[in-house]
Scaffold this motif. Structure first.
Motif, short mmCIF file in Angstrom:
data_model
loop_
_atom_site.label_atom_id
_atom_site.label_comp_id
_atom_site.label_asym_id
_atom_site.label_seq_id
_atom_site.Cartn_x
_atom_site.Cartn_y
_atom_site.Cartn_z
N LYS A 7 0.83 -1.19 0.00
CA LYS A 7 0.00 0.00 0.00
C LYS A 7 0.87 1.25 0.00
O LYS A 7 1.90 1.30 0.65
N GLN A 32 -10.67 8.08 -3.72
CA GLN A 32 -10.10 7.33 -4.83
C GLN A 32 -8.84 6.59 -4.41
O GLN A 32 -8.62 5.44 -4.80
N GLN A 50 -9.80 3.55 -2.41
CA GLN A 50 -10.37 2.54 -3.30
C GLN A 50 -9.29 1.86 -4.14
O GLN A 50 -9.46 0.72 -4.55
N GLN A 51 -8.18 2.56 -4.36
CA GLN A 51 -7.08 1.99 -5.13
C GLN A 51 -6.02 1.34 -4.24
O GLN A 51 -4.94 0.98 -4.71
#
Length: 144
Positions: free
Chosen positions: A27, A51, A54-55
């Motif tokens: 991550k 966003q 979510q990614q």
């Protein structure tokens, strides 16, 4: 035999978290600081944070100065097009996704507020923890 030992050594150190895999995470770490009083700017900070989560990014958020107002219960809210949503509604969605936003340590006492004035889930930043997060390797800083 040497190849087999090398493979076993690499495999075991990786499994124990001692190898290169432990040094970096899958991550990305994103630290978002919101200081703007502008609802569109606050909204864009929330949209990009949503966003990023979510990614697969790990997002931390610090709300300071007028940016902290987005976390106040009962604060006036501006509905933003095209989705007809407020910055606070997007902040609430981020909370539901596991993001733990904080107002800066100076925000509440300098605005005559207390933690009870914040929407549920928003905390008060602890400067040592914020400094550590900002200094962490691979942290990307976005400011709005």
């Amino acid at each position: 035999m040497k190849k087999l030992l090398a493979i076993l050594l690499l495999t075991s150190t990786g499994a124990l978290g001692l190898g290169p895999a432990a040094a970096s995470s899958d991550k990305a770490d994103l630290f978002v600081v919101v200081t703007s009083p502008d609802p569109q700017t606050q909204g864009m900070a929330m949209v990009l944070s949503l966003q990023a989560v979510q990614q697969g990014a790990d997002v931390q958020m610090l709300l300071c100065g007028p940016g902290g107002d987005v976390a106040l219960k009962g604060a006036p809210q501006t509905v933003l097009k095209p989705r007809d949503v407020t910055p606070q509604a997007m902040l609430t969605k981020l909370l539901g996704m596991g993001v733990k936003p904080n107002v800066c340590a100076l925000y509440l006492p300098n605005n005559g507020k207390s933690p009870a004035d914040l929407i549920e889930g928003v905390g008060v930043a602890k400067p040592p923890a914020i400094a550590a997060a900002l200094l962490a390797e691979d942290t990307k800083l976005f400011t709005f």
